[in-house]
Scaffold this active site. Structure first.
Site, PDB file in Angstrom:
ATOM      1  N   CYS A 129      48.426  49.263  26.999  1.00 19.71           N
ATOM      2  CA  CYS A 129      48.478  47.434  27.382  1.00 19.71           C
ATOM      3  C   CYS A 129      49.856  47.427  27.308  1.00 19.71           C
ATOM      4  O   CYS A 129      50.498  45.944  27.882  1.00 19.71           O
ATOM      5  CB  CYS A 129      47.643  46.963  26.068  1.00 19.71           C
ATOM      6  SG  CYS A 129      46.334  47.410  26.008  1.00 19.71           S
ATOM      7  N   HIS A 267      49.459  39.742  25.482  1.00 17.78           N
ATOM      8  CA  HIS A 267      48.787  40.502  25.522  1.00 17.78           C
ATOM      9  C   HIS A 267      47.403  40.162  24.893  1.00 17.78           C
ATOM     10  O   HIS A 267      46.864  39.781  23.896  1.00 17.78           O
ATOM     11  CB  HIS A 267      48.552  41.566  25.205  1.00 17.78           C
ATOM     12  CG  HIS A 267      48.193  43.040  25.141  1.00 17.78           C
ATOM     13  ND1 HIS A 267      46.935  43.177  26.218  1.00 17.78           N
ATOM     14  CD2 HIS A 267      47.615  43.452  24.256  1.00 17.78           C
ATOM     15  CE1 HIS A 267      46.583  43.827  25.893  1.00 17.78           C
ATOM     16  NE2 HIS A 267      46.256  44.669  24.148  1.00 17.78           N
ATOM     17  N   ASN A 297      39.564  43.181  25.828  1.00 15.68           N
ATOM     18  CA  ASN A 297      41.128  43.643  26.377  1.00 15.68           C
ATOM     19  C   ASN A 297      41.538  44.718  27.625  1.00 15.68           C
ATOM     20  O   ASN A 297      40.699  45.674  27.842  1.00 15.68           O
ATOM     21  CB  ASN A 297      41.528  44.540  24.772  1.00 15.68           C
ATOM     22  CG  ASN A 297      42.799  45.073  25.129  1.00 15.68           C
ATOM     23  OD1 ASN A 297      43.529  44.764  26.249  1.00 15.68           O
ATOM     24  ND2 ASN A 297      43.389  46.081  24.543  1.00 15.68           N
TER      25      ASN A 297
END
Length: 352
Positions: A129, A267, A297
């Site tokens: 990520c 993020h 996500n």
């Protein structure tokens, strides 16, 4: 140096050439997967997922398609908004933890699909990520060379393929998407202002099998060891500790204050983590746009989903943006940009 983790040496940028965003693009699959749909097969509920993650739905890529099939439309949109052709690109960087396959390169696959004949293809893997942040830093440094004028950066992940469909601890979090941005030279004073990066080896978020340590076998497949395993409390601890600290370090290096920043683009892992980070910095959530509620996500694509929407909504020159991400490893970082809107580019509200 700080005691916790390994950090880069403090600096401004050291870049001789100012580098900024020239255009962006985004692709999300058509298939919407709601919390209610997941609750039909998992021991969970819409209320449980929403309260703990802020996620209400995510997108899953159709069977038979791969990560590069999302990269290509995102890249084409970014090129169109930049006003350049694929053959004008000098490099293509693809960051993903879910490549089409171990070999050949996903970046080469994207290069071929775009017809970017001159571009050097680069894959940034295993940054999870945090991949978007790392890819932007690499692109900024490539652009210091005289042979580089336009670098396409793509963050993409097919998280639906990396999670166990029976594991509510991971399945509810991840979605599929690709985001792209073209970077190039901008006037002095704009573009990258400063950055901060750090890392600390940790296996609390990991895919245990499929590498050289534990090659794929019928036993590892049966055990589900090729899916993401995540220690939720550990992920929360790292994110809430390191993200605000990295943002503050980045601003300190640029000689800026939290109040100078127009938008904090974090993020999109979990709405509660974003809220906690903003609270730690004393920033209201109206300065931290989010996509996590709609997309979940999306790992390496995550930063680019919120960056793209922000640049479309507020493209004006002078906007100060801080991007920050953290991923398995643990790897984290943040970059501060002062946006320069390219004359003649698409304006706010312009149709696709």
């Amino acid at each position: 140096m700080t005691k916790a983790g390994n950090r880069t040496t403090p600096h401004r940028t050291g870049l001789r050439r100012s580098v900024g965003f020239l255009g962006s693009g985004l692709y999300v699959p058509d298939r919407v997967v709601t919390n209610a749909e997941l609750a039909r097969t998992l021991d969970t509920s819409d209320e449980w997922i929403t309260a703990r993650t802020g996620i209400r739905e995510r997108r899953f890529l159709d069977d038979g398609l791969a990560t590069s099939d999302m990269c290509l439309p995102a890249a084409r949109e970014a090129l169109r908004r930049t006003g350049i052709e694929a053959e004008d690109l000098d490099a293509i960087i693809v960051t993903t933890s879910t490549p089409d396959q171990p070999l050949p390169s996903t970046a080469v696959t994207v290069k071929d699909g775009l017809g970017a004949r001159r571009a050097i293809p680069l894959d940034i893997a295993q940054t999870a990520c945090a991949g978007g942040i790392y890819a932007l830093l690499v692109a900024a440094h490539l652009l210091q060379g005289e042979m580089f004028e336009r670098v396409l950066v793509i963050g993409a992940d097919t998280g639906s393929r990396a999670t166990d469909p029976t594991d509510r601890g991971t399945r509810v979090f991840f979605g599929d998407a690709a985001g792209a941005v073209v970077l190039g030279p901008v006037p002095a004073g704009f573009g990258v202002q400063s950055w901060d990066f750090g890392d600390e080896l940790c296996f609390d978020v990991a895919i245990p099998a499929g590498g050289s340590r534990r090659p794929t076998t019928p036993e590892t497949a049966e055990a589900g060891d090729h899916f993401v395993r995540m220690n939720g409390p550990s992920a929360w601890k790292y994110a809430t500790e390191y993200l605000p600290a990295s943002i503050q370090q980045t601003l300190d290096r640029a000689g800026l204050a939290v109040g100078d920043v127009d938008h904090f683009l974090l993020h999109q892992a979990n709405l509660n983590i974003i809220t906690h980070a903003m609270d730690s910095l004393g920033v209201s959530m109206d300065r931290a746009p989010t996509t996590v509620e709609r997309f979940g996500n999306t790992a390496a694509a995550s930063l680019f989903t919120v960056l793209h929407e922000t640049l479309l909504a507020e493209p004006e020159t002078g906007r100060l943006l801080v991007l920050a991400g953290i991923g398995a490893g643990v790897l984290w970082g943040s970059i501060c940009f002062r946006h320069y809107a390219i004359p003649g580019g698409l304006l706010k509200g312009e149709a696709e």
